[in-house]
Write an enzyme that holds these catalytic residues in place. Structure first.
Site, PDB file in Angstrom:
ATOM      1  N   TYR A  39       0.831  -1.208   0.000  1.00 20.33           N
ATOM      2  CA  TYR A  39       0.000   0.000   0.000  1.00 20.33           C
ATOM      3  C   TYR A  39       0.860   1.250   0.000  1.00 20.33           C
ATOM      4  O   TYR A  39       2.062   1.193   0.258  1.00 20.33           O
ATOM      5  CB  TYR A  39      -0.939   0.008   1.224  1.00 20.33           C
ATOM      6  CG  TYR A  39      -0.250   0.389   2.512  1.00 20.33           C
ATOM      7  CD1 TYR A  39      -0.383   1.673   3.043  1.00 20.33           C
ATOM      8  CD2 TYR A  39       0.559  -0.515   3.201  1.00 20.33           C
ATOM      9  CE1 TYR A  39       0.257   2.037   4.216  1.00 20.33           C
ATOM     10  CE2 TYR A  39       1.203  -0.162   4.374  1.00 20.33           C
ATOM     11  CZ  TYR A  39       1.051   1.118   4.871  1.00 20.33           C
ATOM     12  OH  TYR A  39       1.698   1.481   6.032  1.00 20.33           O
ATOM     13  N   ARG A  58       7.542   4.180  -5.314  1.00 20.85           N
ATOM     14  CA  ARG A  58       7.804   3.304  -4.167  1.00 20.85           C
ATOM     15  C   ARG A  58       6.836   2.113  -4.174  1.00 20.85           C
ATOM     16  O   ARG A  58       7.220   0.996  -3.831  1.00 20.85           O
ATOM     17  CB  ARG A  58       7.694   4.090  -2.861  1.00 20.85           C
ATOM     18  CG  ARG A  58       8.204   3.301  -1.655  1.00 20.85           C
ATOM     19  CD  ARG A  58       8.329   4.148  -0.415  1.00 20.85           C
ATOM     20  NE  ARG A  58       7.045   4.634   0.045  1.00 20.85           N
ATOM     21  CZ  ARG A  58       6.879   5.432   1.111  1.00 20.85           C
ATOM     22  NH1 ARG A  58       7.945   5.831   1.798  1.00 20.85           N
ATOM     23  NH2 ARG A  58       5.687   5.842   1.472  1.00 20.85           N
ATOM     24  N   LYS A 158       6.483  -1.947   1.557  1.00 18.14           N
ATOM     25  CA  LYS A 158       5.432  -1.311   2.365  1.00 18.14           C
ATOM     26  C   LYS A 158       4.227  -2.248   2.322  1.00 18.14           C
ATOM     27  O   LYS A 158       3.317  -2.093   1.510  1.00 18.14           O
ATOM     28  CB  LYS A 158       5.111   0.080   1.810  1.00 18.14           C
ATOM     29  CG  LYS A 158       4.439   1.007   2.823  1.00 18.14           C
ATOM     30  CD  LYS A 158       4.492   2.431   2.325  1.00 18.14           C
ATOM     31  CE  LYS A 158       3.545   3.358   3.071  1.00 18.14           C
ATOM     32  NZ  LYS A 158       3.931   3.629   4.460  1.00 18.14           N
ATOM     33  N   GLU A 191      12.271   3.546  13.807  1.00 18.13           N
ATOM     34  CA  GLU A 191      11.264   4.500  13.291  1.00 18.13           C
ATOM     35  C   GLU A 191      10.042   4.505  14.184  1.00 18.13           C
ATOM     36  O   GLU A 191       9.941   3.721  15.133  1.00 18.13           O
ATOM     37  CB  GLU A 191      10.888   4.126  11.852  1.00 18.13           C
ATOM     38  CG  GLU A 191      10.363   2.721  11.693  1.00 18.13           C
ATOM     39  CD  GLU A 191      10.290   2.253  10.234  1.00 18.13           C
ATOM     40  OE1 GLU A 191      10.463   3.070   9.323  1.00 18.13           O
ATOM     41  OE2 GLU A 191      10.062   1.054  10.033  1.00 18.13           O
TER      42      GLU A 191
END
Length: 298
Positions: A39, A58, A158, A191
């Site tokens: 996604y 990406r 992702k 992160e």
């Protein structure tokens, strides 16, 4: 069927704009069965998608890494995102583009021959951080949940597998904080649950390097670029939590939050002045205005 979703009226599914309440995916879709999908989330300002091409590039890279063929070219998906935003009469929106591998010949993990990907695009009204939070910062914690090891699951994918982030987010909620900062399995800062982490230490802007096992954030890239252009000392590296806790300033970055200062990390409270963060917040807003035109409300 199901109840009408209150947050959006129209969604785009496999080539058609459909009422969101009737948008349905087969129960044997591999996205549901195995989390086999990817996604991207983008932000619109004044109805225009910011950095659409970076996000779609990406998405294509994520697709390639899981051996998934995207059924639509980036240009088409860029147009679809704009169409979904317009159909929902939104101006400042959060758009999510989801691609699963679709339904296999059988519900077995390895059965991917002749799969047709499921592509879903939906938009919701932008509900980002309150202006007070952008100014004064939010509280975060250091999560006990570690970021997945990069050799177990490549952070550049992702993927729809967000349980790792969800569990850290639950930790934050239980602690009364907005977000959590995850460490990698070696104990270095990685992160946030859906954001990259920056901090200022002795005048240098620091952020974990990709080797820490993080997603290469689009906003992270913009901030690094702006900081270098503005003449700040910048360092990408491997940092222990002690360095982050000793910082003069700290903030999170993502498309949906832009640059969000941390007021506190666990028991550590950061000074309220934040000179570097404020300069970069302004520079980011200028970048948005420059790219999307001054009619867009940034």
């Amino acid at each position: 069927g199901g109840a009408e979703p209150q947050f959006t009226k129209w969604a785009w599914l496999n080539g058609r704009l459909v009422p969101a309440a009737r948008a349905a995916v087969p129960v044997f879709d591999r996205g549901l069965l195995f989390g086999d999908g990817i996604y991207e989330t983008v932000r619109t300002y004044g109805g225009k998608v910011f950095r659409a091409r970076s996000h779609l590039a990406r998405l294509a890279a994520s697709a390639a890494r899981i051996e998934l063929r995207l059924p639509y070219p980036p240009r088409a998906l860029e147009a679809v995102m704009a169409r979904v935003v317009a159909a929902n009469r939104l101006s400042d929106a959060r758009v999510r583009l989801v691609v699963t591998r679709g339904v296999g010949a059988s519900p077995d993990l390895g059965a991917i021959a002749r799969t047709r990907p499921t592509v879903l695009v939906y938009a919701t009204p932008y509900a980002g951080p309150a202006e007070a939070d952008r100014l004064n910062g939010v509280r975060a914690i250091l999560a006990r949940t570690a970021r997945n090891h990069r050799r177990a699951l490549d952070p550049a994918i992702k993927s729809l597998n967000l349980l790792n982030s969800f569990l850290a987010k639950r930790e934050a909620a239980r602690a009364g904080a907005r977000d959590a900062v995850l460490l990698n399995p070696d104990g270095f800062v990685a992160e946030g649950t859906a954001s990259n982490v920056f901090f200022v230490r002795r005048g240098t802007l620091c952020t974990p390097a990709l080797e820490a096992g993080i997603l290469e954030g689009i906003t992270r890239g913009i901030v690094l670029d702006l900081a270098r252009r503005l003449g700040f000392r910048v360092r990408e590296g491997l940092f222990r939590p002690a360095a982050l806790l000793a910082a003069e300033e700290a903030f999170l970055t993502a498309s949906t939050i832009e640059l969000l200062p941390l007021a506190a990390l666990g028991a550590r409270r950061y000074p309220a002045s934040r000179p570097v963060t404020r300069v970069l917040q302004s520079a980011y807003r200028v970048t948005v205005l420059d790219e999307l035109g001054s009619r867009s409300r940034a």
